[in-house]
Motif scaffolding. Structure first.
Motif, PDB file in Angstrom:
ATOM      1  N   UNK A  80     -13.831   1.497  -2.607  1.00 23.04           N
ATOM      2  CA  UNK A  80     -12.961   0.552  -2.392  1.00 23.04           C
ATOM      3  C   UNK A  80     -11.813   1.061  -1.393  1.00 23.04           C
ATOM      4  N   UNK A  81     -11.233   2.289  -1.827  1.00 19.38           N
ATOM      5  CA  UNK A  81      -9.945   2.805  -0.821  1.00 19.38           C
ATOM      6  C   UNK A  81     -10.457   4.222  -0.697  1.00 19.38           C
ATOM      7  N   UNK A  82     -10.108   4.846   0.811  1.00 18.22           N
ATOM      8  CA  UNK A  82     -10.208   6.211   1.076  1.00 18.22           C
ATOM      9  C   UNK A  82      -8.543   6.185   0.966  1.00 18.22           C
ATOM     10  N   UNK A  83      -8.257   7.288   0.303  1.00 18.66           N
ATOM     11  CA  UNK A  83      -6.881   7.955  -0.006  1.00 18.66           C
ATOM     12  C   UNK A  83      -6.924   9.198   0.726  1.00 18.66           C
ATOM     13  N   UNK A  84      -6.119   9.345   1.579  1.00 20.06           N
ATOM     14  CA  UNK A  84      -5.700  10.725   2.438  1.00 20.06           C
ATOM     15  C   UNK A  84      -4.320  10.911   2.394  1.00 20.06           C
ATOM     16  N   UNK A  85      -3.924  11.582   1.603  1.00 21.48           N
ATOM     17  CA  UNK A  85      -2.372  11.992   1.402  1.00 21.48           C
ATOM     18  C   UNK A  85      -2.144  13.284   2.069  1.00 21.48           C
TER      19      UNK A  85
END
Lengths: 268, 310
Positions: free
Chosen positions: B152-157
């Motif tokens: 649902x979400x790609x998180x790239x922090x």
């Protein structure tokens, strides 16, 4: 108490501020639940230091009036730079200068600095209706893992500079005979409580790390080596490190001055 | 093709070692650097290698842990206002570092399944030793265009700057992720006042202060919307979260963060004078450290039903 040098006083005040930051929200419920505190309207804050604790207390209880006395000029000067609530009067004086009759005396972490306790008791019998005395509870204070360099530095400093530091730096274990001493002096022990503050969380460890460093700066600055600094820092960033600080609260009643209402409340 | 598996909330993942076998260990290496966490400093480890610590990963682990603690509230504030995040049940956390931030997220959002990838083996090994919530799978591996799975979400922090293949990542995400939440450090919202001289001196003799590196950083920040738009994403929103470390506890956190960062850059620079100055800084009531982070929210223009579409 020997007057402190300005540098020492500055460090001491920083240490007091951090100690209050660390313990305030843990101490308040204990103090607030003490009957003698609940009914008191006028309170003497003995050995107020820079007023860090007293300021918060006065702000939390605007209906009570506080008189904070600090005998050390350098510490008082440092404390006087801060703003106090209108119900907190902060003066450069020892307890001997305090006249009149007051509902409560708070002696927080200060008894160990008093060399002539007989004179202090005599003053208390004459001027306060009740007292709350707070001391370190050594048996409930610990760090894990141990800090050998820090411990050695403090112990060496205490031994070699006891006169200069003008303090016995004893904990509650060594003051265990005090209730009997108070009773003999005419102040009746009317209750006690113990706080064991777990300060193992990361932000508490960081505060304690600085408190420990400042203890060495005050007591044995020559021992402040890089290896000691690293020992304290490594402890503070170790997520498995643990620490606790123990405080022991004693409530005392002055039968000569306590009114019936106060006596009933405290005894109850 | 390489498969990525994630569990469901409340289920216990297989050991990280086992899960790690499901992803590529040969994925394009991502260069990590201690300066990643420093105000305004964003370059590869190679660029910052004045005198490396012999135990880089351990030191970097400290920096990341402190950074996650410092920025947690601000970043959380962004996420809880993000419809894409709130609606997500499956999340791919790319470049998870030591997992310090991801573990907090998983603990805070127990109904989301988070798969985290970290290509640095030593850093992953350290992070894998920490206790993690059951909805957090921390795997050793990096981005690979052959990665399978839908999220649902790609998180790239804080990782895009290290990824020269970010266009490839954006294209991959457009086929595998319904949304992307991208965080880049924001130098314009980052400040250290007053600046400790020893710390400033350390920064001045490291390569990331070179204008070319700064330009690269700024280019990367500016490029982010364009890169994801080109891949088929729509920019749903952007905002900058600013963390201010002040007050007694905040300054002591900043003290530790600055010390850990400096130690990770060049342990030999940490002289007693350096430490004394940092100690004094932490007791200056006017001192503060602010850390800025720009968050972009992208929605996949193809809609949320990626599995069906593909």
């Amino acid at each position: 108490m020997t007057p402190m040098a300005t540098g020492w006083a500055e460090t001491y005040c920083r240490q007091l501020a951090l100690t209050v930051e660390l313990l305030w929200h843990r101490e308040l419920p204990i103090l607030a639940s003490a009957p003698a505190f609940a009914v008191a309207e006028t309170i003497v804050d003995l050995g107020a230091g820079d007023g860090a604790f007293g300021r918060r207390l006065a702000a939390a209880y605007p209906d009570k009036r506080f008189l904070g006395v600090e005998p050390d000029a350098a510490i008082h000067a440092a404390g006087a730079r801060s703003a106090f609530p209108p119900n907190y009067r902060y003066v450069h004086a020892g307890y001997e200068s305090v006249t009149g009759t007051h509902d409560l005396l708070i002696a927080r972490l200060v008894i160990m600095y008093l060399r002539d306790r007989d004179a202090f008791y005599a003053w208390a019998r004459e001027h306060v209706r009740a007292a709350i005395v707070v001391n370190f509870e050594d048996s409930a204070s610990a760090t894990d893992p141990a800090l050998p360099l820090f411990t050695a530095a403090i112990e060496h400093g205490m031994r070699s500079r006891a006169d200069e530091l003008a303090t016995t730096h004893v904990g509650d274990r060594d003051l265990a005979g005090l209730p009997a001493e108070w009773a003999a002096a005419g102040l009746l022990p009317s209750g006690s409580a113990t706080l064991v503050a777990d300060i193992s969380e990361a932000d508490d460890r960081r505060i304690y790390h600085h408190i420990q460093r400042m203890s060495v700066m005050r007591v044995n600055p020559e021992a402040l080596s890089r290896s000691l600094l690293d020992e304290l820092y490594e402890w503070s960033v170790d997520p498995s490190a643990r620490a606790s600080i123990g405080l022991r609260y004693h409530s005392l009643l002055n039968p000569l001055l306590a009114g019936v209402e106060l006596a009933r409340g405290v005894v109850a | 093709m390489i498969g990525l598996a994630y569990g469901h909330p409340g289920t216990q993942y297989a050991s990280n070692a086992l899960c790690g076998a499901m992803v590529s260990r040969d994925a394009a290496p991502v260069q990590r650097s201690p300066d990643h966490a420093l105000p305004g400093a964003m370059v590869s480890r190679d660029a910052a290698s004045v005198q490396r610590s012999p135990d880089d990963a351990r030191l970097y682990d400290r920096v990341l842990t402190l950074q996650a603690e410092a920025q947690w509230r601000a970043d959380l504030g962004v996420l809880v206002r993000s419809p894409e995040w709130l609606a997500a049940t499956t999340v791919l956390d790319l470049g998870a570092g030591n997992g310090a931030f991801g573990r907090r997220l998983a603990g805070r959002f127990p109904t989301k399944s988070i798969v985290a990838l970290e290509p640095d083996a030593e850093l992953h090994a350290i992070g894998a030793r920490a206790a993690a919530p059951p909805n957090y799978a921390f795997l050793h591996g990096g981005f690979d265009p052959g990665l399978e799975g839908f999220f649902d979400v790609l998180l790239a922090r804080g990782v895009l700057v290290y990824m020269p293949e970010r266009r490839s990542l954006a294209r991959w995400a457009s086929e595998h992720c319904a949304a992307a939440l991208i965080m880049n450090n924001a130098p314009e919202a980052t400040s250290l006042r007053p600046t400790p001289t020893y710390h400033a001196e350390l920064l001045s003799r490291t390569d990331w202060s070179h204008p070319a590196d700064r330009s690269a950083l700024e280019r990367e920040v500016v490029d982010t919307p364009r890169v994801f738009a080109a891949a088929g994403f729509t920019l749903a929103g952007a905002n900058t979260a600013v963390t201010e470390l002040s007050g007694a506890r905040g300054r002591l956190l900043a003290h530790h963060f600055l010390r850990a960062s400096a130690e990770a850059i060049d342990a030999a620079a940490l002289t007693t004078d350096f430490l004394d100055e940092l100690f004094e800084w932490s007791h200056d009531e006017d001192a503060h450290l602010t850390m800025g982070a720009t968050w972009y929210r992208f929605r996949n223009s193809r809609g949320p039903w990626l599995r069906t579409l593909s």
